[in-house]
Write a protein that holds these residues in place. Structure first.
Motif, PDB file in Angstrom:
ATOM      1  N   LEU A  45       0.797  -1.211  -0.023  1.00 62.90           N
ATOM      2  CA  LEU A  45       0.139   0.013  -0.118  1.00 62.90           C
ATOM      3  C   LEU A  45       0.833   1.534   0.138  1.00 62.90           C
ATOM      4  O   LEU A  45       0.521   2.516  -0.725  1.00 62.90           O
ATOM      5  N   ARG A  46       1.858   1.288   0.770  1.00 66.76           N
ATOM      6  CA  ARG A  46       2.664   2.442   0.904  1.00 66.76           C
ATOM      7  C   ARG A  46       3.333   2.920  -0.432  1.00 66.76           C
ATOM      8  O   ARG A  46       3.484   4.003  -0.770  1.00 66.76           O
ATOM      9  N   ASP A  90      -5.340  -6.383   8.863  1.00 65.97           N
ATOM     10  CA  ASP A  90      -3.977  -6.372   9.062  1.00 65.97           C
ATOM     11  C   ASP A  90      -3.947  -4.791   9.385  1.00 65.97           C
ATOM     12  O   ASP A  90      -4.794  -4.053  10.002  1.00 65.97           O
ATOM     13  N   LYS A  91      -2.752  -3.915   9.063  1.00 57.35           N
ATOM     14  CA  LYS A  91      -2.415  -2.634   9.323  1.00 57.35           C
ATOM     15  C   LYS A  91      -2.678  -1.458   8.331  1.00 57.35           C
ATOM     16  O   LYS A  91      -2.402  -0.375   8.537  1.00 57.35           O
ATOM     17  N   LYS A 141      -8.110  11.687   1.777  1.00 59.00           N
ATOM     18  CA  LYS A 141      -9.086  11.562   2.606  1.00 59.00           C
ATOM     19  C   LYS A 141      -9.240   9.947   2.954  1.00 59.00           C
ATOM     20  O   LYS A 141      -9.507   9.424   1.889  1.00 59.00           O
ATOM     21  N   VAL A 142      -9.690   9.756   4.050  1.00 57.78           N
ATOM     22  CA  VAL A 142     -10.165   8.357   4.328  1.00 57.78           C
ATOM     23  C   VAL A 142     -11.469   8.327   4.608  1.00 57.78           C
ATOM     24  O   VAL A 142     -12.070   8.806   5.604  1.00 57.78           O
ATOM     25  N   GLU A 173      -2.349   7.364   8.525  1.00 60.91           N
ATOM     26  CA  GLU A 173      -1.126   8.090   8.319  1.00 60.91           C
ATOM     27  C   GLU A 173      -0.756   8.999   7.270  1.00 60.91           C
ATOM     28  O   GLU A 173      -0.542  10.226   7.638  1.00 60.91           O
ATOM     29  N   TYR A 174      -1.234   8.449   6.036  1.00 61.43           N
ATOM     30  CA  TYR A 174      -1.150   9.296   5.048  1.00 61.43           C
ATOM     31  C   TYR A 174      -2.105  10.490   4.977  1.00 61.43           C
ATOM     32  O   TYR A 174      -1.905  11.700   4.469  1.00 61.43           O
ATOM     33  N   GLU A 175      -3.196  10.241   5.528  1.00 63.00           N
ATOM     34  CA  GLU A 175      -4.457  11.252   5.564  1.00 63.00           C
ATOM     35  C   GLU A 175      -3.902  12.503   6.505  1.00 63.00           C
ATOM     36  O   GLU A 175      -4.045  13.683   6.087  1.00 63.00           O
TER      37      GLU A 175
END
Length: 296
Positions: A16-17, A42-43, A59-60, A50-52
């Motif tokens: 994802l990162r 999972d995480k 936006k999450v 964190e990215y938001e």
């Protein structure tokens, strides 16, 4: 010209990162990334949050709707989008840094008429291993994607969801999703062919990562399933029938005629020789006609 990017996630912590970072590195900066998680164990959620916090363009989407599945997850994201242009992102790919810029250049060349009507733009992808080493330079057969031969799209699966850009008019047509929608990319592809315009960028602008956890992979894609098993997909047939019922008042007579012929050709209860002869109505590869004869 602002672009909204929709990303549906589920247990994607491993890659994802890299994907979000590839969006952050885009040469075109005027975008908004909206992400919705589908109940990851999972995480993934921690990474999204964190990215938001890191970038105001991210936006999450938070809700209590639980696990919806891929198509419904994207539908929920679309319901919460408002941009004139919407792109779709998988959680485990990697975008070439000029990807959005390339799409914007195509949009800038179009006249007002094309921009206000249903519009879909897509491109090709590199097929990569889990470490993003390129295995194939093209995921989609670029010759077929470029040809635009009449009614060939009934049997050609050439639009990959992770490369899609659609305008607001397509979104308006698509929502709410029809019950038979299993893959949003095929749904949007059909809507663009029936009601608007499809444009193919003949360039690989995404690294399409293949790994054990892919929801839909190059080896198990609908394209290969059709070529290996039958000349059409049962779910696709149901979708086309449902589209014809919902949009019968706005479909052109030529589209309705094409759909009628398609339904006849794919009706496996009918004589296969007659259907084989009728299949000549469509632009279809010979190998698919042979599958019609062999497997019906």
């Amino acid at each position: 010209m602002k672009v909204e990017i929709l990303m549906a996630t589920y247990n994607g912590e491993k890659y994802l990162r890299e994907q979000i970072d590839s969006i952050l590195k885009q040469t075109f900066k005027d975008w908004k990334l909206i992400m919705r998680d589908d109940g990851s164990k999972d995480k993934t959620i921690e990474i999204l949050n964190e990215y938001e916090k890191k970038d105001k363009r991210i936006k999450v989407l938070q809700d209590n709707k639980g696990n919806l599945g891929v198509a419904k997850n994207f539908e929920e994201l679309l319901k919460n989008s408002s941009g004139e242009y919407v792109m779709f992102s998988d959680q485990d790919d990697y975008w070439m840094e000029n990807k959005i810029e390339k799409y914007i250049k195509v949009l800038e060349k179009l006249d007002k008429e094309n921009l206000k009507n249903p519009l879909l733009i897509h491109s090709n992808s590199y097929v990569c291993d889990k470490n993003l080493n390129i295995l194939k330079k093209e995921f989609i057969n670029s010759k077929i994607a470029k040809e635009n031969n009449g009614n060939s799209y009934f049997f050609c699966y050439i639009v990959q969801g992770a490369t899609l850009l659609v305008n607001r008019r397509v979104v308006e047509l698509a929502l709410p999703f029809l019950k038979s929608v299993k893959l949003h990319d095929r749904y949007f592809h059909l809507l663009s062919e029936f009601f608007g315009k499809r444009i193919f960028i003949d360039e690989s602008l995404t690294k399409y990562r293949q790994h054990g956890g892919n929801e839909i992979g190059a080896k198990g894609s609908i394209v290969n399933k059709i070529l290996k098993k039958r000349y059409f997909d049962k779910n696709d047939r149901e979708l086309i029938i449902e589209i014809s019922k919902k949009y019968d008042k706005i479909l052109k007579k030529s589209n309705l005629k094409d759909i009628e012929k398609y339904i006849e050709v794919t009706d496996r209860s009918k004589n296969r020789i007659k259907r084989f002869l009728l299949s000549k109505y469509f632009e279809m590869k010979l190998i698919k006609r042979l599958f019609l004869l062999i497997k019906g």
